[in-house]
Design an enzyme around this catalytic site. Structure first.
Site, PDB file in Angstrom:
ATOM      1  N   GLN A 180       6.685  -3.447   0.514  1.00 47.16           N
ATOM      2  CA  GLN A 180       5.935  -4.636   0.064  1.00 47.16           C
ATOM      3  C   GLN A 180       6.346  -5.901   0.818  1.00 47.16           C
ATOM      4  O   GLN A 180       5.724  -6.940   0.655  1.00 47.16           O
ATOM      5  CB  GLN A 180       6.126  -4.863  -1.444  1.00 47.16           C
ATOM      6  CG  GLN A 180       5.536  -3.762  -2.311  1.00 47.16           C
ATOM      7  CD  GLN A 180       4.006  -3.707  -2.284  1.00 47.16           C
ATOM      8  OE1 GLN A 180       3.329  -4.615  -1.782  1.00 47.16           O
ATOM      9  NE2 GLN A 180       3.454  -2.630  -2.814  1.00 47.16           N
ATOM     10  N   HIS A 202      -0.753   1.455   4.623  1.00 48.73           N
ATOM     11  CA  HIS A 202      -1.909   1.092   3.797  1.00 48.73           C
ATOM     12  C   HIS A 202      -1.695  -0.171   2.969  1.00 48.73           C
ATOM     13  O   HIS A 202      -2.608  -0.637   2.292  1.00 48.73           O
ATOM     14  CB  HIS A 202      -2.367   2.266   2.929  1.00 48.73           C
ATOM     15  CG  HIS A 202      -1.497   2.595   1.758  1.00 48.73           C
ATOM     16  ND1 HIS A 202      -1.863   2.287   0.473  1.00 48.73           N
ATOM     17  CD2 HIS A 202      -0.311   3.223   1.667  1.00 48.73           C
ATOM     18  CE1 HIS A 202      -0.920   2.718  -0.356  1.00 48.73           C
ATOM     19  NE2 HIS A 202       0.031   3.291   0.351  1.00 48.73           N
ATOM     20  N   CYS A 326       1.656   4.381  -8.883  1.00 48.73           N
ATOM     21  CA  CYS A 326       2.305   5.691  -8.916  1.00 48.73           C
ATOM     22  C   CYS A 326       2.802   6.042 -10.305  1.00 48.73           C
ATOM     23  O   CYS A 326       3.354   7.099 -10.535  1.00 48.73           O
ATOM     24  CB  CYS A 326       3.470   5.713  -7.933  1.00 48.73           C
ATOM     25  SG  CYS A 326       2.932   5.306  -6.287  1.00 48.73           S
TER      26      CYS A 326
HETATM   27  N1  PLP Z   1       7.804   1.514  -2.027  1.00 47.76           N
HETATM   28  C1  PLP Z   1       7.151   0.497  -2.590  1.00 47.76           C
HETATM   29  C2  PLP Z   1       7.890  -0.758  -2.933  1.00 47.76           C
HETATM   30  C3  PLP Z   1       5.785   0.607  -2.873  1.00 47.76           C
HETATM   31  O1  PLP Z   1       5.127  -0.415  -3.439  1.00 47.76           O
HETATM   32  C4  PLP Z   1       5.123   1.812  -2.539  1.00 47.76           C
HETATM   33  C5  PLP Z   1       3.701   2.006  -2.879  1.00 47.76           C
HETATM   34  O2  PLP Z   1       3.187   1.401  -3.804  1.00 47.76           O
HETATM   35  C6  PLP Z   1       5.857   2.828  -1.921  1.00 47.76           C
HETATM   36  C7  PLP Z   1       7.197   2.657  -1.690  1.00 47.76           C
HETATM   37  C8  PLP Z   1       5.214   4.111  -1.534  1.00 47.76           C
HETATM   38  O3  PLP Z   1       4.439   3.925  -0.382  1.00 47.76           O
HETATM   39  P1  PLP Z   1       3.295   4.984  -0.039  1.00 47.76           P
HETATM   40  O4  PLP Z   1       2.173   4.724  -0.996  1.00 47.76           O
HETATM   41  O5  PLP Z   1       2.939   4.681   1.375  1.00 47.76           O
HETATM   42  O6  PLP Z   1       3.903   6.326  -0.204  1.00 47.76           O
END
Ligand code: PLP
Length: 380
Positions: A180, A202, A326
């Site tokens: 982020q 992304h 997530c």
């Molecule tokens: N780390 C943080 C702080 C995130 O906000 C995210 C996704 O929301 C991730 C890791 C995971 O990234 P990715 O969606 O590319 O697996």
């Protein structure tokens, strides 16, 4: 198109990135490992894209390893760091508010016999350098601390903690999840003093399915490969390179660099407008975190289940989040860790912005939230 306030979950693909991917998918589609001209052309382009990502990160191209996403980079970094240092100790430090990609890896490592300290944030979502320092011990071998929290927008004191860790023991491997932070707050891995740093395409206008792990040159001998296979990514992360995604990632990095700090200031200005407008216009709304990073903040309608508010906004064509995408359906571990009152916790919403977000969109959100709040008040 809906009104979108969830840029921390994902972003639309920038036109430059889509164009770069299209050109690879339809033209320069060769396999960079192929020994003929089309392959050589892809390999040369790959070299350029790696240099673009390295330049955005502020490191050398040889320190950039493409991954499929931020999750992969986080998993790889923390697991490899812990295993590299296993003979020196078994203690890992992280925070209780990391992304699941780090927390679940830490829990997995606990199952392998590592001891993990999960530092708690204060009520504003920040991590204390003093508490970090106190958690360091002779057995500490690895640290994973995010740069920007994805739900509160809090910036963590990574540089100070990395300095404290290295002062205690220069061999401690320090990872930061900068998913982020990348292209949102200024940093270089060297400036932070970290050994490993993960990012994701992304979140910055590239398609889903591409990320990168920075591995500092000096620790590359210690960090074991993620997969077994061919020679791609220096043999550390083999698999035919997803050239279209990498091209798009590089284009998104270049575009973010060209936009510069002025774009981030636009995102911050619209966020600040939102915090003022929502507080003034929506009965009972409280600010949970104004966020240090320009693009993320959190508010709450105390006593209103956030899922219900999210659904009601969705019905009006407005996208917000009630926590990391997530963690769909489960209460956010990040907001739970802030020690909010149950009523405030229940109603937390994360809002995240882009430089293209507008005041008119914020006004629409304020009107919709005010209406939802009034409807519920009159139904009581
Ligand atoms: N780390 C943080 C702080 C995130 O906000 C995210 C996704 O929301 C991730 C890791 C995971 O990234 P990715 O969606 O590319 O697996």
């Amino acid at each position: 198109m809906p009104i979108y306030f969830d840029y921390a979950a994902t972003t639309p693909v920038r036109p430059e990135a889509a164009q770069a991917a299209y050109e690879v998918l339809t033209g320069n589609f060769g396999n960079p490992s192929s020994g003929y001209e089309l392959g050589r052309r892809a390999a040369a382009a790959l070299k350029g894209w790696r240099a673009d990502v390295a330049s955005a990160l502020g490191c050398t191209p040889g320190e950039v390893f493409f991954t499929s996403c931020g999750t992969e980079g986080d998993n790889w970094a923390l697991r490899a760091a812990a295993r590299a240092m296993r003979r020196r100790g078994n203690h890992i430090i992280t925070t209780a508010v990391e992304h699941a990609a780090v927390l679940e890896t830490a829990r997995f490592l606990e199952g392998e016999g590592f001891r993990v300290t999960y530092l708690k944030p204060d009520r504003t979502g920040h991590i204390s350098v003093e508490e970090f320092r106190a958690a360091l011990c002779g057995d500490t071998i690895a640290v994973s601390m995010m740069l920007v929290n994805n739900e509160t927008g809090a910036v963590f004191p990574v540089a100070q903690c990395a300095k404290a860790a290295k002062a205690r023991n220069r061999d401690i491997l320090f990872h930061t999840d900068a998913v982020q932070g990348f292209c949102h707050v200024p940093f270089t891995p060297k400036g932070l003093g970290v050994d490993l740093l993960s990012v994701s395409g992304h979140k910055i206008g590239a398609p889903k399915g591409i990320g990168a792990l920075y591995i500092k040159k000096e620790v590359q001998g210690k960090v074991k490969q993620l997969l077994f296979g061919g020679a791609q990514e220096d043999g550390r992360r083999p698999g035919t390179e997803p050239t279209a995604q990498i091209a798009a990632f590089a284009a998104a990095c270049r575009a973010a660099g060209e936009q510069g700090p002025a774009a981030l200031e636009r995102a911050r200005a619209v966020k600040e407008y939102a915090l003022t407008r929502l507080t003034e216009h929506v009965p009972g709304l409280v600010v949970v975190s104004a966020g240090d990073a320009p693009h993320i903040c959190a508010v709450s309608l105390p006593g209103y289940p956030s899922q219900m508010v999210m659904n009601a906004l969705d019905g009006r064509g407005i996208c917000v989040s009630n926590g990391s995408a997530c963690h769909k359906g489960k209460p956010s571990h990040v907001f739970a860790a802030l020690g909010l009152s149950p009523n405030v916790l229940m109603g937390v919403l994360r809002l995240s912005f882009s430089p293209e977000s507008t005041r008119e969109e914020v006004d629409a959100l304020a009107d919709a939230l005010a209406q939802i709040a009034r409807e519920r008040l009159s139904a009581r």
